[in-house]
Design a protein around this motif. Structure first.
Motif, PDB file in Angstrom:
ATOM      1  N   GLY A 190     -26.789 -80.185  64.616  1.00 53.37           N
ATOM      2  CA  GLY A 190     -28.188 -79.365  64.954  1.00 53.37           C
ATOM      3  C   GLY A 190     -29.612 -79.355  65.714  1.00 53.37           C
ATOM      4  N   VAL A 191     -29.386 -80.581  65.757  1.00 53.35           N
ATOM      5  CA  VAL A 191     -31.018 -81.865  67.053  1.00 53.35           C
ATOM      6  C   VAL A 191     -30.784 -80.681  68.577  1.00 53.35           C
ATOM      7  CG1 VAL A 191     -31.915 -83.585  67.779  1.00 53.35           C
ATOM      8  CG2 VAL A 191     -31.016 -83.542  65.267  1.00 53.35           C
ATOM      9  N   PRO A 192     -31.372 -80.013  68.583  1.00 54.82           N
ATOM     10  CA  PRO A 192     -31.677 -79.658  70.292  1.00 54.82           C
ATOM     11  C   PRO A 192     -31.338 -80.632  71.550  1.00 54.82           C
ATOM     12  CG  PRO A 192     -33.910 -79.055  68.976  1.00 54.82           C
ATOM     13  CD  PRO A 192     -33.079 -80.148  68.067  1.00 54.82           C
ATOM     14  N   GLY A 193     -30.301 -80.276  72.210  1.00 56.53           N
ATOM     15  CA  GLY A 193     -29.493 -81.045  72.961  1.00 56.53           C
ATOM     16  C   GLY A 193     -30.688 -81.596  74.117  1.00 56.53           C
ATOM     17  N   LYS A 194     -31.934 -80.974  73.983  1.00 56.99           N
ATOM     18  CA  LYS A 194     -32.261 -81.467  75.429  1.00 56.99           C
ATOM     19  C   LYS A 194     -33.175 -82.412  74.675  1.00 56.99           C
ATOM     20  CE  LYS A 194     -30.813 -79.488  78.331  1.00 56.99           C
ATOM     21  NZ  LYS A 194     -30.598 -79.751  80.435  1.00 56.99           N
ATOM     22  N   SER A 195     -33.348 -82.850  72.757  1.00 58.98           N
ATOM     23  CA  SER A 195     -34.527 -84.152  71.996  1.00 58.98           C
ATOM     24  C   SER A 195     -34.054 -84.981  73.323  1.00 58.98           C
ATOM     25  CB  SER A 195     -34.280 -83.551  71.191  1.00 58.98           C
ATOM     26  OG  SER A 195     -34.215 -82.564  70.344  1.00 58.98           O
ATOM     27  N   PRO A 196     -35.705 -85.903  73.875  1.00 57.31           N
ATOM     28  CA  PRO A 196     -35.197 -87.496  74.121  1.00 57.31           C
ATOM     29  C   PRO A 196     -34.871 -88.330  73.305  1.00 57.31           C
ATOM     30  CG  PRO A 196     -37.786 -86.597  73.256  1.00 57.31           C
ATOM     31  CD  PRO A 196     -36.442 -84.960  73.149  1.00 57.31           C
ATOM     32  N   ILE A 197     -34.482 -89.421  73.631  1.00 58.00           N
ATOM     33  CA  ILE A 197     -33.559 -90.204  73.302  1.00 58.00           C
ATOM     34  C   ILE A 197     -34.497 -91.710  73.604  1.00 58.00           C
ATOM     35  CG2 ILE A 197     -31.481 -92.377  72.623  1.00 58.00           C
ATOM     36  CD1 ILE A 197     -29.844 -89.446  72.781  1.00 58.00           C
ATOM     37  N   LEU A 198     -35.001 -92.444  72.217  1.00 60.15           N
ATOM     38  CA  LEU A 198     -36.084 -93.557  72.616  1.00 60.15           C
ATOM     39  C   LEU A 198     -35.450 -95.071  72.271  1.00 60.15           C
ATOM     40  CD1 LEU A 198     -39.519 -92.248  71.702  1.00 60.15           C
ATOM     41  CD2 LEU A 198     -38.356 -92.326  74.296  1.00 60.15           C
ATOM     42  N   GLY A 247     -40.742-104.773  71.124  1.00 61.15           N
ATOM     43  CA  GLY A 247     -41.783-104.125  70.271  1.00 61.15           C
ATOM     44  C   GLY A 247     -41.782-102.404  71.414  1.00 61.15           C
ATOM     45  N   ARG A 248     -42.007-102.322  72.074  1.00 64.35           N
ATOM     46  CA  ARG A 248     -41.679-101.219  73.461  1.00 64.35           C
ATOM     47  C   ARG A 248     -41.126-100.242  73.485  1.00 64.35           C
ATOM     48  NH1 ARG A 248     -43.871-103.937  77.921  1.00 64.35           N
ATOM     49  NH2 ARG A 248     -42.830-102.067  78.923  1.00 64.35           N
ATOM     50  N   PRO A 249     -41.771 -98.819  72.819  1.00 64.63           N
ATOM     51  CA  PRO A 249     -39.803 -98.193  73.172  1.00 64.63           C
ATOM     52  C   PRO A 249     -40.742 -97.717  74.567  1.00 64.63           C
ATOM     53  CG  PRO A 249     -42.193 -96.340  72.490  1.00 64.63           C
ATOM     54  CD  PRO A 249     -42.998 -98.253  72.442  1.00 64.63           C
ATOM     55  N   ALA A 250     -38.990 -97.142  74.854  1.00 62.37           N
ATOM     56  CA  ALA A 250     -38.651 -96.775  76.444  1.00 62.37           C
ATOM     57  C   ALA A 250     -37.582 -95.459  76.158  1.00 62.37           C
ATOM     58  CB  ALA A 250     -38.125 -97.965  76.943  1.00 62.37           C
ATOM     59  N   LYS A 251     -37.630 -94.945  77.466  1.00 58.82           N
ATOM     60  CA  LYS A 251     -36.587 -93.591  77.540  1.00 58.82           C
ATOM     61  C   LYS A 251     -35.265 -93.947  78.185  1.00 58.82           C
ATOM     62  CE  LYS A 251     -38.375 -88.941  78.372  1.00 58.82           C
ATOM     63  NZ  LYS A 251     -39.124 -88.607  78.710  1.00 58.82           N
ATOM     64  N   VAL A 252     -33.866 -93.681  77.565  1.00 60.15           N
ATOM     65  CA  VAL A 252     -33.063 -94.350  77.878  1.00 60.15           C
ATOM     66  C   VAL A 252     -32.779 -93.155  78.773  1.00 60.15           C
ATOM     67  CG1 VAL A 252     -30.619 -93.850  77.610  1.00 60.15           C
ATOM     68  CG2 VAL A 252     -31.764 -94.399  76.164  1.00 60.15           C
ATOM     69  N   SER A 253     -32.708 -93.782  80.491  1.00 61.68           N
ATOM     70  CA  SER A 253     -31.865 -93.018  81.187  1.00 61.68           C
ATOM     71  C   SER A 253     -30.972 -93.234  82.081  1.00 61.68           C
ATOM     72  CB  SER A 253     -33.164 -93.592  82.870  1.00 61.68           C
ATOM     73  OG  SER A 253     -32.623 -94.601  83.114  1.00 61.68           O
ATOM     74  N   VAL A 254     -29.972 -94.294  81.577  1.00 62.71           N
ATOM     75  CA  VAL A 254     -28.355 -94.514  81.842  1.00 62.71           C
ATOM     76  C   VAL A 254     -28.434 -95.400  80.745  1.00 62.71           C
ATOM     77  CG1 VAL A 254     -26.956 -95.325  83.514  1.00 62.71           C
ATOM     78  CG2 VAL A 254     -29.160 -95.146  84.433  1.00 62.71           C
ATOM     79  N   LEU A 255     -26.898 -95.136  80.449  1.00 60.13           N
ATOM     80  CA  LEU A 255     -26.224 -95.722  79.232  1.00 60.13           C
ATOM     81  C   LEU A 255     -24.785 -95.730  79.576  1.00 60.13           C
ATOM     82  CD1 LEU A 255     -25.885 -96.203  76.603  1.00 60.13           C
ATOM     83  CD2 LEU A 255     -25.331 -94.273  75.941  1.00 60.13           C
ATOM     84  N   ASP A 256     -23.760 -97.518  79.609  1.00 57.68           N
ATOM     85  CA  ASP A 256     -23.901 -97.703  80.631  1.00 57.68           C
ATOM     86  C   ASP A 256     -22.580 -97.710  79.148  1.00 57.68           C
ATOM     87  OD1 ASP A 256     -24.128 -97.066  83.309  1.00 57.68           O
ATOM     88  OD2 ASP A 256     -24.262 -99.204  83.409  1.00 57.68           O
ATOM     89  N   ILE A 257     -21.465 -97.031  79.347  1.00 51.41           N
ATOM     90  CA  ILE A 257     -20.109 -97.648  77.865  1.00 51.41           C
ATOM     91  C   ILE A 257     -18.834 -98.064  78.401  1.00 51.41           C
ATOM     92  CG2 ILE A 257     -18.414 -96.346  76.579  1.00 51.41           C
ATOM     93  CD1 ILE A 257     -21.029 -94.113  75.688  1.00 51.41           C
TER      94      ILE A 257
END
Length: 54
Positions: free
Chosen positions: A25-33, A40-50
């Motif tokens: 239900g959360v919009p797909g374009k919501s940013p992930i921090l 202790g500092r938040p950062a935006k995820v640009s790449v996620l290696d799995i």
């Protein structure tokens, strides 16, 4: 909502599945921090290696 490994120090595929269920239900374009441990500092995820382990 927070995603922490259930056991150990690594996030597993099960942890990601739980996050998907919780975020229904959360919009797909919501940013992930993320917060890097210790900084202790938040950062935006640009790449996620799995990497899929055996």
């Amino acid at each position: 909502m927070h995603l922490k490994p259930r056991s150990g120090k690594e996030i597993t595929l099960d942890d990601l599945r739980e996050l998907v269920k919780k975020s229904d239900g959360v919009p797909g374009k919501s940013p992930i921090l993320v917060t890097v441990s210790g900084s202790g500092r938040p950062a935006k995820v640009s790449v996620l290696d799995i990497e899929i382990g055996d």
